[in-house]
Design a protein around this motif. Structure first.
Motif, PDB file in Angstrom:
ATOM      1  N   PRO A 173      31.188  35.551  34.821  1.00  0.00           N
ATOM      2  CA  PRO A 173      31.275  35.468  36.234  1.00  0.00           C
ATOM      3  C   PRO A 173      31.821  34.160  37.653  1.00  0.00           C
ATOM      4  O   PRO A 173      32.048  33.859  38.246  1.00  0.00           O
ATOM      5  N   GLN A 174      32.376  33.405  36.542  1.00  0.00           N
ATOM      6  CA  GLN A 174      32.984  32.021  37.066  1.00  0.00           C
ATOM      7  C   GLN A 174      33.978  32.159  36.853  1.00  0.00           C
ATOM      8  O   GLN A 174      35.521  31.163  37.822  1.00  0.00           O
ATOM      9  N   GLU A 175      34.694  32.774  36.264  1.00  0.00           N
ATOM     10  CA  GLU A 175      35.890  32.956  36.471  1.00  0.00           C
ATOM     11  C   GLU A 175      36.637  33.831  37.491  1.00  0.00           C
ATOM     12  O   GLU A 175      35.836  34.649  38.534  1.00  0.00           O
ATOM     13  N   ALA A 176      37.528  33.352  38.049  1.00  0.00           N
ATOM     14  CA  ALA A 176      38.472  34.399  39.212  1.00  0.00           C
ATOM     15  C   ALA A 176      38.608  36.095  39.184  1.00  0.00           C
ATOM     16  O   ALA A 176      39.123  36.221  37.785  1.00  0.00           O
ATOM     17  N   PRO A 177      38.524  36.503  40.047  1.00  0.00           N
ATOM     18  CA  PRO A 177      38.472  37.821  39.287  1.00  0.00           C
ATOM     19  C   PRO A 177      39.928  38.221  39.447  1.00  0.00           C
ATOM     20  O   PRO A 177      40.900  37.465  39.945  1.00  0.00           O
ATOM     21  N   TYR A 178      40.766  38.867  38.547  1.00  0.00           N
ATOM     22  CA  TYR A 178      41.517  39.572  38.031  1.00  0.00           C
ATOM     23  C   TYR A 178      42.332  39.851  39.157  1.00  0.00           C
ATOM     24  O   TYR A 178      43.660  39.924  39.173  1.00  0.00           O
ATOM     25  N   ASP A 179      41.620  40.861  39.538  1.00  0.00           N
ATOM     26  CA  ASP A 179      42.349  41.694  40.894  1.00  0.00           C
ATOM     27  C   ASP A 179      41.071  41.378  42.101  1.00  0.00           C
ATOM     28  O   ASP A 179      40.237  41.436  41.472  1.00  0.00           O
ATOM     29  N   GLU A 180      42.235  42.088  42.745  1.00  0.00           N
ATOM     30  CA  GLU A 180      40.735  42.496  44.493  1.00  0.00           C
ATOM     31  C   GLU A 180      41.886  43.665  45.377  1.00  0.00           C
ATOM     32  O   GLU A 180      43.002  43.606  45.844  1.00  0.00           O
ATOM     33  N   PHE A 181      41.045  44.217  46.433  1.00  0.00           N
ATOM     34  CA  PHE A 181      41.583  44.692  46.781  1.00  0.00           C
ATOM     35  C   PHE A 181      41.063  45.340  48.210  1.00  0.00           C
ATOM     36  O   PHE A 181      39.410  45.450  47.752  1.00  0.00           O
ATOM     37  N   ARG A 196      35.163  44.612  50.140  1.00  0.00           N
ATOM     38  CA  ARG A 196      36.225  44.038  48.660  1.00  0.00           C
ATOM     39  C   ARG A 196      35.582  44.667  47.534  1.00  0.00           C
ATOM     40  O   ARG A 196      34.370  44.421  47.543  1.00  0.00           O
ATOM     41  N   PHE A 197      37.279  44.815  46.372  1.00  0.00           N
ATOM     42  CA  PHE A 197      36.205  45.227  45.450  1.00  0.00           C
ATOM     43  C   PHE A 197      37.258  43.916  45.149  1.00  0.00           C
ATOM     44  O   PHE A 197      38.631  43.519  45.130  1.00  0.00           O
ATOM     45  N   ALA A 198      36.784  43.969  43.898  1.00  0.00           N
ATOM     46  CA  ALA A 198      37.105  42.582  42.692  1.00  0.00           C
ATOM     47  C   ALA A 198      36.982  43.008  41.434  1.00  0.00           C
ATOM     48  O   ALA A 198      35.806  43.609  41.021  1.00  0.00           O
ATOM     49  N   GLN A 199      37.897  43.428  40.481  1.00  0.00           N
ATOM     50  CA  GLN A 199      37.561  43.557  39.032  1.00  0.00           C
ATOM     51  C   GLN A 199      37.254  41.742  38.383  1.00  0.00           C
ATOM     52  O   GLN A 199      38.459  40.937  38.513  1.00  0.00           O
ATOM     53  N   ILE A 200      36.035  42.000  37.709  1.00  0.00           N
ATOM     54  CA  ILE A 200      35.576  40.924  37.075  1.00  0.00           C
ATOM     55  C   ILE A 200      34.843  41.298  35.863  1.00  0.00           C
ATOM     56  O   ILE A 200      35.422  42.506  34.942  1.00  0.00           O
ATOM     57  N   ARG A 201      35.222  40.079  35.129  1.00  0.00           N
ATOM     58  CA  ARG A 201      34.705  40.377  33.196  1.00  0.00           C
ATOM     59  C   ARG A 201      32.671  39.665  33.306  1.00  0.00           C
ATOM     60  O   ARG A 201      32.694  38.569  33.865  1.00  0.00           O
ATOM     61  N   PRO A 202      31.791  41.073  33.941  1.00  0.00           N
ATOM     62  CA  PRO A 202      30.014  40.504  33.929  1.00  0.00           C
ATOM     63  C   PRO A 202      30.255  38.993  32.587  1.00  0.00           C
ATOM     64  O   PRO A 202      28.880  38.077  33.274  1.00  0.00           O
ATOM     65  N   PRO A 203      30.730  38.860  31.824  1.00  0.00           N
ATOM     66  CA  PRO A 203      30.116  37.830  30.766  1.00  0.00           C
ATOM     67  C   PRO A 203      30.285  36.169  31.603  1.00  0.00           C
ATOM     68  O   PRO A 203      29.845  35.418  30.935  1.00  0.00           O
TER      69      PRO A 203
END
Length: 110
Positions: free
Chosen positions: A86-94, A77-84
């Motif tokens: 972590p509580q945000e949902a991923p912007y995109d997933e694959f 599972r690849f997830a596009q996140i913003r490290p600062p």
């Protein structure tokens, strides 16, 4: 979320290209489940020349997924996140579902 299935022979690699928002602070992360030892994942992206990266522009990342032992099945599972944040949902997933087959043969997409 896109899901792709591939079959790899032991020792074979599959190259996955994901477009990201790296210029906006997002990074791709991955997590392997199932037979996690059956595959290896590595980031093989080449850095673009800084002059070619405009603020906010999309950046392509390339990942090499390699089959390690026959009979293994893994889900990556690849997830596009913003490290600062972590509580945000991923912007995109694959999701990449990998079956490692016996012997060496060309990777195929299902």
């Amino acid at each position: 979320m896109e899901v792709r299935k591939v079959a790899l022979g032991a020792g074979e690699s599959y190259e996955l290209r994901l477009t990201g928002r790296g210029a906006r602070g997002y990074v791709w992360t991955w997590q392997v489940t199932g037979d996690a030892d059956a595959v290896s994942v590595s980031d093989v992206s080449e850095a673009p020349p800084p002059a070619e990266v405009l603020p906010g522009s999309p950046l392509e990342r390339t990942y090499a997924v390699r089959g390690r032992w026959p009979g293994g099945r893994a889900r990556i599972r690849f997830a596009q996140i913003r490290p600062p944040y972590p509580q945000e949902a991923p912007y995109d997933e694959f999701v990449l579902e990998v079956e490692v087959t016996g012997g060496s043969r060309a990777a195929r997409e299902d």
